[in-house]
Scaffold this active site. Structure first.
Site, PDB file in Angstrom:
ATOM      1  N   ASP A   1       0.758  -1.091  -0.025  1.00 11.33           N
ATOM      2  CA  ASP A   1      -0.082  -0.381   0.626  1.00 11.33           C
ATOM      3  C   ASP A   1       0.728   1.605   0.056  1.00 11.33           C
ATOM      4  OD1 ASP A   1      -2.244  -1.749   0.157  1.00 11.33           O
ATOM      5  OD2 ASP A   1      -1.579  -1.625   2.487  1.00 11.33           O
TER       6      ASP A   1
ATOM      7  N   LYS B   1       2.518   2.557  -4.808  1.00  9.90           N
ATOM      8  CA  LYS B   1       2.691   2.396  -6.162  1.00  9.90           C
ATOM      9  C   LYS B   1       2.008   2.232  -7.291  1.00  9.90           C
ATOM     10  CE  LYS B   1       3.348  -2.163  -4.517  1.00  9.90           C
ATOM     11  NZ  LYS B   1       2.908  -2.179  -3.343  1.00  9.90           N
TER      12      LYS B   1
ATOM     13  N   GLY C   1      -4.219  -4.266  -4.290  1.00 11.00           N
ATOM     14  CA  GLY C   1      -5.194  -2.969  -4.803  1.00 11.00           C
ATOM     15  C   GLY C   1      -4.372  -1.395  -5.013  1.00 11.00           C
ATOM     16  N   HIS C   2      -4.127  -1.408  -6.681  1.00 13.05           N
ATOM     17  CA  HIS C   2      -4.046  -0.215  -6.735  1.00 13.05           C
ATOM     18  C   HIS C   2      -5.028   0.952  -6.661  1.00 13.05           C
ATOM     19  CE1 HIS C   2      -0.417  -2.332  -7.830  1.00 13.05           C
ATOM     20  NE2 HIS C   2      -0.158  -2.321  -6.760  1.00 13.05           N
TER      21      HIS C   2
ATOM     22  N   ARG D   1       2.439 -29.481  -6.272  1.00 15.52           N
ATOM     23  CA  ARG D   1       1.922 -29.500  -7.718  1.00 15.52           C
ATOM     24  C   ARG D   1       1.033 -30.914  -8.044  1.00 15.52           C
ATOM     25  NH1 ARG D   1       7.367 -31.837  -7.917  1.00 15.52           N
ATOM     26  NH2 ARG D   1       7.388 -31.836  -5.585  1.00 15.52           N
TER      27      ARG D   1
ATOM     28  N   GLN E   1       2.141  -5.871  -3.371  1.00 15.52           N
ATOM     29  CA  GLN E   1       2.435  -6.103  -2.030  1.00 15.52           C
ATOM     30  C   GLN E   1       3.812  -4.675  -2.354  1.00 15.52           C
ATOM     31  OE1 GLN E   1       1.288  -8.959  -2.927  1.00 15.52           O
ATOM     32  NE2 GLN E   1      -0.488  -8.772  -2.683  1.00 15.52           N
TER      33      GLN E   1
ATOM     34  N   THR F   1      -7.515  -1.236   0.343  1.00 14.15           N
ATOM     35  CA  THR F   1      -7.940  -1.118  -1.457  1.00 14.15           C
ATOM     36  C   THR F   1      -9.189  -2.223  -1.709  1.00 14.15           C
ATOM     37  OG1 THR F   1      -5.943   0.290  -2.203  1.00 14.15           O
ATOM     38  CG2 THR F   1      -7.614  -0.265  -3.142  1.00 14.15           C
TER      39      THR F   1
END
Ligand code: IMP
Length: 444
Positions: A13, A16, A40-41, A144, A225, A300
């Site tokens: 947060d 960025k 969240g951006h 896997r 992150q 966000t």
């Protein structure tokens, strides 16, 4: 033509998205290489607010290809919602976005497991995940046997594989007290629909990016992150499940580190953390609330109130070194306005011993008592300041001290969410920032 990387140096947060948006003007490809719908951006541009989770914020501009690589875990329902949200506001996605066929797919059982394991089985303090199934999906990727990648959805073997995995998952979910079993047929139908919608976007993004790098295209890697949430180098186990520091770029994208020659470390002017785990400089008091209110410190993705505290230079210096950072962008500087004094953590006392080394074990970090230096604050708002020289003397001194403590020059200071509320600082040897936007912002 080497690329650029933007990495959050705290617990996520760090704003960025805005920097990525600005830098996109100088790049051809924007790459998201780790994490999933936990990120969240928020990008504010021309008075409009965009909230993005999985899709790189480069999607808001024309002339840029956005790539979601195989290092990402993809929740197709959430990705499609995001795509449709963008399209409904006039942003074209098809033809501009590529999604790796290697990306691991988040299924309903991952979300269920995230809920159960986070709440009940973590022992002691909960990790406080975003509940998006991130950890369980990465766990299955590494294990896997129970994993499905996006490319698998287009193979004839998918229905049988899905049914087998659902059978195993229903057993473990029942053992954790889940009474209603998952319905394989319903999941198969949903994911077949998702696969059809995503098909035009699916590609071998590793090949695409290597071709692009070798053809001289400019790549911009967008970290998700923050470095302190890195699964290997962060405050384990209170971390996310991918390499969210700078060390994750090559593994997550398939592009060797030699193609990145500029790493920008992004920091808030103070600290925040959402979820569990130690935050040494936390201010669970009126100061913390002041920062939360002024910084709108609510998640966000989950809207959880973020824990707030003073800037931690021990942590930031560690992550700047870990991520190979060249320069710093200090965000939300305006939030500190109105405080008489501002504290910065310059060292920790752990068991009576003073150190500037970030502890490798979370128990030692829990014991860390911050050693603070106190700097004078400034009165009045700086949200309208556009020139570093016009900042209050105390704000300039604060930035200079952060640079000194972290050991990297500050080249950007941000005083608000809008693209315009950004100032670029002169620093010896620093690379230029794109001022005039060379790409047209996408119309809304
Ligand atoms: P997960 O990534 O949902 O497994 O959550 C693990 C930890 O990382 C939790 O403390 C989350 O709050 C934190 N986290 C995950 N994504 C973000 C983010 O984008 N910003 C801030 N914290 C995050």
């Amino acid at each position: 033509m080497p690329g650029t990387c933007v990495i959050g140096l705290q617990w996520g947060d760090e704003a960025k998205g805005k920097l990525v948006d600005i830098l996109t003007g100088d790049h051809d490809v924007v790459v998201r290489y780790a994490g999933g719908a936990n990120a969240g951006h928020t990008v504010v541009s021309g008075g409009q607010t965009w909230k993005l989770s999985l899709i790189p914020s480069g999607i808001l501009r024309d002339g840029v290809t956005c790539v979601v690589t195989g290092g990402v875990v993809l929740d197709p329902a959430s990705a499609i919602r995001e795509i449709e949200g963008l399209e409904s506001r006039g942003v074209r996605v098809d033809g501009k976005l590529l999604v790796s066929d290697r990306a691991h797919v988040v299924f309903p059982w991952h979300i269920e497991e995230d809920r159960i394991l986070n709440a009940a089985l973590s022992g002691g303090e909960a990790i406080g995940t975003t509940g998006r199934g991130i950890g369980p999906c990465y766990r299955d990727k590494v294990g896997r046997s129970l994993a499905i990648r996006l490319g698998d959805l287009y193979r004839d073997t998918f229905p049988a594989k899905l049914r087998e995995i659902v059978r195993v998952k229903n057993q473990s979910l029942a053992s954790w007290g889940v009474e209603t079993p998952l319905d394989a047929a319903a999941i198969e139908a949903d994911y077949a629909r998702f696969a059809t919608r995503l098909r035009p976007l699916v590609a071998d993004t590793t090949a695409f990016l290597l071709d692009a790098a070798e053809a001289g295209q400019r790549l911009l890697f967008e970290g998700a992150q923050g470095a302190l949430l890195d699964v290997d180098h962060g405050t384990y186990p209170f971390v996310t499940s991918s390499n969210s520091s700078g060390v994750g770029v090559a593994a997550g994208s398939g592009v060797p580190g030699r193609w990145v020659d500029r790493v920008i470390g992004v920091l808030k002017a103070y600290s925040t953390r959402v979820g569990g785990g130690p935050l040494p400089t936390e201010q669970d008091n009126a100061t913390g609330q002041y920062l939360r209110d002024r910084g709108n410190e609510y998640g966000t993705v989950t809207r959880r109130p973020r824990r707030c505290g003073w800037f931690d230079a021990v942590a930031a210096r560690y992550t700047a070194r870990l991520s190979g950072v060249d320069e710093l962008a200090v965000m939300l500087l305006d939030v500190l306005g109105g405080l008489d004094e501002i504290k910065v953590c310059t060292a920790y006392e752990i068991d009576g011993r003073r150190t500037t080394q970030f502890p490798s074990h979370v128990d030692d970090l829990r014991k860390a008592v911050p050693v603070y230096e106190t700097l004078p604050g400034w009165q009045g708002e700086i949200a309208d300041v556009r020139d570093h020289a016009a900042l209050p003397r105390e704000a300039r001194a604060y930035l200079a001290r952060l640079a000194e403590l972290v050991g990297r020059p500050v080249t950007v200071a941000s005083v608000g969410p809008d693209r315009d509320q950004t100032m670029f600082l002169p620093a010896a040897g620093a690379r230029p920032w794109p001022r005039a936007q060379s790409k047209t912002p996408a119309k809304a």
